[in-house]
Design an enzyme around this catalytic site. Structure first.
Site, PDB file in Angstrom:
ATOM      1  CG  MET A 105       2.154   2.098  24.151  1.00  0.00           C
ATOM      2  SD  MET A 105       3.763   2.331  24.937  1.00  0.00           S
ATOM      3  CE  MET A 105       4.272   3.845  24.427  1.00  0.00           C
ATOM      4  CG  HIS A 163      -2.833   5.799  17.578  1.00  0.00           C
ATOM      5  ND1 HIS A 163      -2.902   6.635  18.454  1.00  0.00           N
ATOM      6  CD2 HIS A 163      -2.166   4.746  17.948  1.00  0.00           C
ATOM      7  CE1 HIS A 163      -1.676   6.487  19.347  1.00  0.00           C
ATOM      8  NE2 HIS A 163      -1.132   5.298  18.945  1.00  0.00           N
TER       9      HIS A 163
END
Ligand code: PAF
Length: 251
Positions: free
Chosen positions: A28, A35
């Protein structure tokens, strides 16, 4: 890095892959070291890597949380280019939800526990968007962080239940030097909250009962949603001010 905004545009790209393997990292945005660890693993294990950035509003049970969710898109794109990611999938809401969320994935057991008990509808939104993204992108492997352990388990079990071809791969939690688990929400912590946040990880590792860990956190200003042992882990969710943090450790 090619930026793709529509599923049909992606289909055209996907046809050119021939025998190349594809790794996928759904996010997101507000990309952090957690990430990046998923992205690096995908780059290592696949010929091509696609990252998606889509703030999926159906998984937010709290409107304020959705509004406050960080969206540093330009910085995210710089990070992805630096990692040499091949594709960024950046769809608008209408591209992902042409049905306006009439159709949903419902899980009736594990999604009702822990985070699911405190965030009604959250996992319905997560599983639905992950199903859509996997169907659109059609990757060989998809990568999920273990910080969201319940999410990882539900996604993995969903893909098995629906005979989906993508292999779901989990990656270990990445921590700041303080021990705080990397999370997009960390950047919302204020100057008073930031030094307290690492106590969540510290507390999870203590040889104390779940109840005592909860008290320990409450004494330090956390509002605790849960501290529980499940699936070989001790998991917790707790609020510091307006920021909800989650974490877990193996036991
Ligand atoms: O973990 C996340 O960032 C989200 O829940 C996901 C998997 C990208 C679905 O919106």
């Amino acid at each position: 890095m090619k930026i793709i905004k529509r599923p049909a545009q992606w289909d055209t790209e996907r046809k050119k892959f021939r025998g190349n393997s594809l790794g996928f990292v759904p996010t997101m945005g507000a990309l952090h070291e957690g990430h990046l660890s998923l992205i690096r693993r995908s780059l290592k294990e696949n010929d091509l890597t696609c990252v998606s950035i889509f703030v999926n509003r159906t998984q937010f049970n709290d409107k304020k949380d959705l509004i406050n969710y960080p969206r540093p898109l330009k910085k995210d794109i710089v990070k992805l280019r630096k990692e040499k990611v091949d594709f960024l999938f950046l769809p608008a809401f209408a591209e992902i939800y042409p049905d306006k969320y009439r159709f949903r994935i419902l899980e009736n057991r594990k999604s009702r526990l822990l985070c699911g008990a405190h965030r009604p509808g959250h996992f319905e939104g997560v599983l639905t968007v992950v199903m859509k993204l996997l169907n659109i992108i059609n990757p060989d492997r998809a990568y999920f962080g273990e910080k969201d352990f319940q999410q990882y388990m539900l996604v993995k079990e969903m893909t098995e239940a629906f005979f989906m071809k993508t292999k779901i791969i989990s990656c270990p939690i990445v921590r700041e030097t303080s021990g705080l688990a990397a999370s997009s929400r960390n950047r919302l912590l204020g100057p008073k909250e930031k030094p307290l946040a690492p106590f969540l990880y510290k507390a999870l590792k203590m040889r104390k009962s779940d109840e005592d860990v909860k008290k320990y956190l409450e004494n330090r200003g956390f509002k605790v949603d849960y501290v529980e042992r499940k699936w070989g882990r001790r998991l917790a969710a707790a609020w510091l001010g307006k920021v909800r943090l989650i974490d877990n450790v193996k036991i």
